[in-house]
Motif scaffolding. Structure first.
Motif, short mmCIF file in Angstrom:
data_model
loop_
_atom_site.label_atom_id
_atom_site.label_comp_id
_atom_site.label_asym_id
_atom_site.label_seq_id
_atom_site.Cartn_x
_atom_site.Cartn_y
_atom_site.Cartn_z
N ILE A 451 1.82 13.55 -6.56
CA ILE A 451 1.85 12.32 -7.38
C ILE A 451 3.07 11.48 -7.01
O ILE A 451 4.05 11.98 -6.47
CB ILE A 451 1.87 12.63 -8.89
CG1 ILE A 451 3.09 13.48 -9.26
CG2 ILE A 451 0.58 13.28 -9.32
CD1 ILE A 451 3.31 13.59 -10.77
N GLY A 452 2.93 10.20 -7.32
CA GLY A 452 4.04 9.27 -7.08
C GLY A 452 4.00 8.15 -8.09
O GLY A 452 2.98 7.91 -8.74
N VAL A 453 5.13 7.44 -8.18
CA VAL A 453 5.24 6.35 -9.15
C VAL A 453 6.04 5.22 -8.51
O VAL A 453 6.94 5.47 -7.71
CB VAL A 453 5.87 6.84 -10.46
CG1 VAL A 453 7.27 7.41 -10.24
CG2 VAL A 453 5.91 5.75 -11.52
N GLY A 454 5.70 4.00 -8.86
CA GLY A 454 6.47 2.84 -8.39
C GLY A 454 6.52 1.80 -9.49
O GLY A 454 5.72 1.84 -10.43
N VAL A 455 7.45 0.87 -9.36
CA VAL A 455 7.56 -0.16 -10.38
C VAL A 455 7.93 -1.48 -9.74
O VAL A 455 8.55 -1.51 -8.66
CB VAL A 455 8.59 0.25 -11.47
CG1 VAL A 455 10.02 0.15 -10.96
CG2 VAL A 455 8.43 -0.60 -12.72
N HIS A 456 7.51 -2.56 -10.38
CA HIS A 456 7.80 -3.89 -9.86
C HIS A 456 7.76 -4.88 -11.01
O HIS A 456 7.03 -4.71 -11.97
CB HIS A 456 6.73 -4.28 -8.82
CG HIS A 456 7.01 -5.56 -8.10
ND1 HIS A 456 7.82 -5.63 -7.00
CD2 HIS A 456 6.59 -6.83 -8.33
CE1 HIS A 456 7.88 -6.90 -6.57
NE2 HIS A 456 7.15 -7.64 -7.36
N VAL A 724 2.51 5.78 -3.21
CA VAL A 724 1.67 6.62 -2.35
C VAL A 724 2.52 7.43 -1.38
O VAL A 724 2.30 8.64 -1.18
CB VAL A 724 0.64 5.76 -1.58
CG1 VAL A 724 -0.02 6.56 -0.47
CG2 VAL A 724 -0.41 5.21 -2.53
N LEU A 725 3.52 6.77 -0.79
CA LEU A 725 4.40 7.48 0.15
C LEU A 725 5.08 8.66 -0.56
O LEU A 725 5.18 9.77 -0.01
CB LEU A 725 5.46 6.49 0.65
CG LEU A 725 6.06 6.72 2.03
CD1 LEU A 725 4.98 6.69 3.10
CD2 LEU A 725 7.11 5.65 2.33
N MET A 726 5.50 8.41 -1.79
CA MET A 726 6.14 9.46 -2.59
C MET A 726 5.15 10.59 -2.86
O MET A 726 5.48 11.79 -2.72
CB MET A 726 6.62 8.85 -3.92
CG MET A 726 7.44 9.78 -4.80
SD MET A 726 7.69 9.08 -6.47
CE MET A 726 8.73 7.68 -6.20
N ALA A 727 3.93 10.21 -3.22
CA ALA A 727 2.92 11.21 -3.57
C ALA A 727 2.55 12.08 -2.36
O ALA A 727 2.40 13.30 -2.48
CB ALA A 727 1.67 10.51 -4.12
N VAL A 728 2.41 11.44 -1.21
CA VAL A 728 2.04 12.21 -0.01
C VAL A 728 3.19 13.12 0.39
O VAL A 728 2.98 14.29 0.76
CB VAL A 728 1.63 11.26 1.14
CG1 VAL A 728 1.36 12.05 2.42
CG2 VAL A 728 0.39 10.46 0.75
N SER A 729 4.42 12.61 0.31
CA SER A 729 5.58 13.45 0.63
C SER A 729 5.59 14.69 -0.28
O SER A 729 5.82 15.81 0.19
CB SER A 729 6.88 12.67 0.44
OG SER A 729 6.94 11.59 1.33
N ASN A 730 5.34 14.47 -1.55
CA ASN A 730 5.31 15.61 -2.48
C ASN A 730 4.18 16.57 -2.16
O ASN A 730 4.35 17.79 -2.23
CB ASN A 730 5.20 15.10 -3.92
CG ASN A 730 6.48 14.43 -4.39
OD1 ASN A 730 7.57 14.78 -3.93
ND2 ASN A 730 6.35 13.46 -5.28
N ALA A 731 3.04 16.02 -1.78
CA ALA A 731 1.89 16.89 -1.50
C ALA A 731 2.14 17.77 -0.28
O ALA A 731 1.81 18.95 -0.28
CB ALA A 731 0.63 16.03 -1.30
N VAL A 732 2.71 17.17 0.77
CA VAL A 732 2.88 17.95 2.01
C VAL A 732 4.21 18.70 2.06
O VAL A 732 4.42 19.55 2.92
CB VAL A 732 2.72 17.09 3.28
CG1 VAL A 732 1.38 16.40 3.30
CG2 VAL A 732 3.84 16.09 3.44
N GLY A 733 5.13 18.37 1.14
CA GLY A 733 6.40 19.10 1.11
C GLY A 733 7.40 18.64 2.15
O GLY A 733 8.30 19.40 2.54
N SER A 734 7.25 17.40 2.59
CA SER A 734 8.15 16.90 3.62
C SER A 734 8.17 15.38 3.52
O SER A 734 7.15 14.76 3.21
CB SER A 734 7.62 17.40 4.97
OG SER A 734 8.10 16.65 6.01
#
Lengths: 762, 182
Positions: A451-456, A724-734
């Motif tokens: 998962i990931g979160v962003g704000v604007h 999304v970048l945050m979520a993918v990083s968390n999913a793959v662990g890198s």
């Protein structure tokens, strides 16, 4: 919600709905003109070259060809910021740059004529990316801009236009920090906002120096002003707007195609239409600016930001019109999101030999934030902090402040968006799903979720002046005079709704003039979510003014004071005494009432959008699937529920969230050609792969709008890509730090690319 | 005799150089050639519909068969009119977005009405193609699942992301069809 309004907030079919579903709506390409000629552009095959000679003699004698124009045939008309970019030049600066213009009786003849123009080029070395452009001794895109650095600031935003953020003491800030993160991060894949309707214009020149322009522009009145300056302030421009087939910010600046049509009409005396093909739209029109930061950030263990320092490099392509404005607005938007006492964030606008950058939904802030949040993630990771809490904590609160585009400091006087963020997190299940940095939410065989979160948020909502008239007629109807082109948000229906609410007459009794700069007063254009607040306020003010004048007319006849009068359904009456009334009909056939409304810029208010995303990553194939999106916002007051829903759903398209997953413009790094300038090779999301989409929309009344609303359409896309970048990083662990997260990049992050690269051997 | 044979050949040749088809219930016949008013062998159906017949409801976006904006119904199937040459349309029956209304009563097609009711559009440029594609699909598959609707519309490009409301609009028509036992 106890909605006390008669029309505001109620679902209602859009005024143009029946026309849209029957195909009757007329976009630019659907308009008919007598004696119309078709314009085409000969484009450069080289990224950088001097035109030594052009032989147009064969093209000129082709039957049906009415004009062939090169840089030698036209006035020295220039656009860009600063205004240095000739409409046609003896030098070409990107693959696709205009070399010559042709007008002919049919498109086919015009295209054939292009093939008959012989051009002798001297090819020059090109600076195709920021690294090449910034090297000492790099080829110069313009002689006027040494080092390929384009001056910051735009005169439109005043003499102190924000050119960077310097505030407080960054050394002190870093000394106070518990963690410091540093590095280079970018959002450089220049995804294309890609509305389905291409850009184009029709021009009709009238002697000696008058021209009427119809175009695909979303901001018709601004075209009159922009073109006036491009044409050396010597041509009187009348600009007419039409239905716009999508814009996403890109169609506020159509000056080049408009100039082509104008020049060809000037040369032929006939109306000329120039419509870009889809390939031209994708490869020769403006793209999102490329963004990269070299920066460091200091943070305390509780998530308080202590210092932000660095340089924001902005790739503007071969010229800039709105880039400096985007830098100014984007910098302010970062301050709204990252409340921090100590700043030293410089920026550099870099010219390169690729197509120009231009305005795109997110206008600087999306680009900067997509680069900045990955840096912030490193700091949050080091401090072991939950990103939702940190983003919530650092977003501007009432009493906080920021520099905005004019370089002035504004104290925020809007609402606290924390409540909307909390509701969004709750709906998403953030607390249950968040397992810590670089930790998947779940693992199921080869599939992992993250998962990931962003704000604007932006203060564009109150940007720029808007003006409107509202005219009342004896038959109980009203007309809105407004230079607004409908570009998909349904705002024209909303303005009718707002006027209906003020005048208490049904919206179907309200008509609207076409967008025509000859008829309507100034309007800047529906950008930056300013449609609801800025334009809406001008329209409301015009309706209020008209109502006041109506009461001035009625008061003596009803023997009442102005403040005791009210109107509904075409009748003026004394409050509490409905029997003492006067129909609008009493105005008589020979009188109308005209109200004028104006909105003055107000940067003390901003909107907010928080995106929560959940992705699934297939660790075998590297494919990223967007499973779920939750958007959280507070709009003050919903004007049109269905229109709002549509605009929020738009977060995945128009170079939004999907610019983190598969959307990108791919440029051949050695020649500068765009390799996917068509809708087959440019990847877009289809119906078959829609994520679950949920919206959390609160309504905490905004104090400054007549109906307490604030616009949120533009910002829906902006927080998504970094989430999304945050979520993918968390999913793959890198950590993944490049957009988009293609299977190749995911497999590389997983350490699996070696196999693929060597044909499966270990 | 010779003259009449030549006449016949000329007549047949001219016959071959004609193309005739029905659009929205009206039959149109054109000569094929390069003169004004003739259909060029290079003209696409979308070009002929828009430029020759003035039916501009059919939109052209990519002109490469990738976006679905130009979809029309030809002999019951949704086709991309930018990928069909007009000279290939001889004897065909074509329905465009303008032809979906009931010609006698003027009533909107239930899909058109449902798109209005669900505000299943934003800029509207892709909408005619969406409605036409969905109509051809529902004619063949009156009781589809939501997944089948998504698959049927997967060739239609919409950048505003009106997809969610489009699905609701189409499924609403499907459900009403069930109610009416169609």
């Amino acid at each position: 919600m106890g909605n006390k309004y008669r029309y505001i907030g109620k679902p209602m079919p859009r005024r143009d709905a029946e026309e849209i579903v029957t195909g009757a709506v007329q976009y630019l390409d659907d308009l008919k003109f007598q004696n119309l000629l078709h314009g085409k552009v000969l484009r450069s095959p080289y990224a950088h070259a001097l035109i030594k000679k052009i032989d147009k003699s064969k093209a000129e004698v082709l039957p049906g060809v009415k004009a062939v124009l090169t840089w030698e045939d036209i006035p020295d008309w220039r656009g860009g910021t600063p205004r240095k970019v000739p409409v046609l030049d003896k030098k070409v600066r990107y693959v696709g740059d205009a070399v010559a213009l042709v007008a002919a009786t049919t498109e086919e003849i015009a295209e054939e004529a292009l093939d008959l123009i012989e051009v002798d080029y001297k090819v020059l070395p090109a600076a195709l990316d920021m690294d090449s452009a910034l090297k000492p001794g790099a080829p110069l895109v313009y002689d006027e801009f040494p080092g390929n650095i384009i001056p910051g600031g735009t005169i439109v935003f005043g003499p102190n236009c924000l050119k960077g953020v310097v505030r407080g003491d960054v050394d002190k800030g870093f000394a106070e920090a518990d963690v410091i993160a540093e590095g280079a991060f970018g959002y450089e894949n220049i995804p294309n906002a890609l509305p389905p309707e291409s850009v184009g214009a029709v021009a009709l020149w009238e002697e000696p120096n008058k021209v009427t322009v119809w175009s695909t522009s979303q901001a018709p009145y601004m075209d009159k002003i922009t073109l006036f300056h491009v044409f050396n302030r010597q041509v009187e421009v009348r600009s007419i707007g039409n239905h716009v087939g999508g814009s996403f910010g890109t169609k506020i600046m159509c000056w080049q195609v408009q100039a082509y049509a104008v020049l060809l009409s000037r040369a032929t005396g006939r109306p000329v239409k120039c419509m870009f093909t889809k390939e031209e739209h994708m490869a020769a029109f403006t793209l999102r600016v490329g963004s990269r930061i070299h920066a460091r950030v200091g943070m305390k263990k509780d998530g308080t930001l202590t210092a932000i320092q660095g340089t924001w490099y902005v790739d503007t392509g071969y010229y800039s019109f709105t880039t400096q404005a985007q830098v100014a607005v984007g910098s302010g938007e970062l301050m709204i999101m990252a409340q921090c006492p100590n700043w030293d964030l410089k920026n550099l606008v870099v010219a390169t030999n690729r197509n120009a950058s231009g305005s795109t939904r997110g206008f600087g802030g999306q680009e900067l934030k997509c680069s900045f949040i990955p840096l912030l993630c490193l700091a949050m990771g080091k401090a072991g902090l939950d990103p939702f809490e940190v983003l919530k904590k650092n977003f501007v609160k009432p009493g906080g402040g920021y520099f905005w585009r004019d370089g002035n400091w504004y104290q925020y006087r809007g609402i606290d968006y924390s409540r909307a963020m909390d509701k969004g997190a709750e709906q998403f299940g953030w607390k249950e799903k968040w397992k810590g940095w670089l930790t998947p939410t779940s693992v199921n065989g080869a599939k992992r979720t993250g998962i990931g979160v962003g704000v604007h948020g932006n203060a564009d909502v109150g940007e720029d002046a808007a003006e409107a008239y509202v005219q009342l007629d004896y038959n109980g109807t009203a007309t809105i005079f407004l230079c607004a082109a409908e570009h998909g948000t349904g705002q024209k229906s909303n303005y009718a709704k707002m006027v209906a609410e003020v005048l208490q007459i049904p919206p179907d009794r309200i008509s609207m003039t076409p967008a025509d700069s000859l008829v309507t007063p100034f309007e800047f254009g529906p950008v930056g979510s300013r449609g609801t607040y800025a334009i809406g306020s001008a329209v409301i003010n015009a309706a209020e003014d008209a109502k006041r004048k109506l009461f001035e007319f009625a008061a003596p006849k009803l023997d009442a004071d102005l403040q005791d009068l009210e109107t509904a359904d075409g009748v003026v009456f004394v409050k509490g005494h409905p029997e003492k009334s006067l129909k609008w009909r009493a105005l008589g056939n020979d009188r109308t009432i005209l109200g004028f409304g104006r909105f003055e810029p107000d940067f003390t208010l901003c909107n907010c959008m928080m995106s929560f995303v959940e992705v699934e990553v297939d660790t075998e194939t590297g494919k990223v699937t967007l499973l779920r999106v939750v958007l959280a916002t507070d709009v003050g007051q919903i004007i049109d529920p269905q229109g709002l829903e549509g605009q929020l759903n738009g977060c995945i398209g128009s170079a939004g969230i999907d610019s983190a997953i598969f959307e990108e413009t791919i440029i051949n790094p050695s020649s500068g050609h765009i390799l996917n300038a068509n809708l087959i090779d440019y990847k877009w999301r289809t119906f078959a792969e829609l994520p679950a989409m949920e919206h959390v929309v609160l309504e905490t009344p905004i104090p400054t709008h007549r109906f307490h609303a604030v616009g949120v359409g533009e910002v829906a896309t902006s927080p998504g890509p970094s989430a999304v970048l945050m979520a993918v990083s968390n999913a793959v662990g890198s950590w993944l730090h490049e957009y988009p997260v293609t299977p190749q990049r995911v497999l590389k992050a997983l350490g699996k690319m070696g196999n693929a690269a060597t044909g499966g051997t270990r | 005799m010779a003259a009449s044979k030549e006449d016949r050949i000329a007549r047949e040749a001219a016959e071959l150089r004609r193309v005739g088809f029905t659009v929205n219930g009206q039959y149109h016949r054109f000569n094929v050639g390069g003169e004004a008013g003739e259909i060029s062998p290079t003209h696409t159906l979308s070009h002929t519909l828009r430029e020759t017949l003035g039916l501009t409801g059919t939109k052209v976006s990519c002109d490469q068969g990738a976006c679905g904006c130009c979809a029309v119904i030809m002999d019951g199937k949704a086709v991309l009119s930018c990928k069909v040459l007009t000279i290939e349309c001889d004897g065909k029956t074509i329905t465009t977005i303008e032809g979906l209304r009931d010609p006698k009563t003027g009533a909107l097609d239930p899909l058109q009405q449902s798109f209005i009711d669900h505000t299943a559009f934003q800029c509207g440029f892709c909408t005619p193609g969406m409605i036409v594609t969905a109509r051809a699909f529902l004619n063949e598959t009156p009781h589809p699942s939501e997944e089948e609707v998504k698959e049927a519309l997967s060739g239609n490009f919409c950048r505003c992301i009106s997809h969610y409301q489009v699905i609701k609009a189409v499924m609403s028509v499907v459900e009403k069809g069930h109610e009416h036992g169609q």
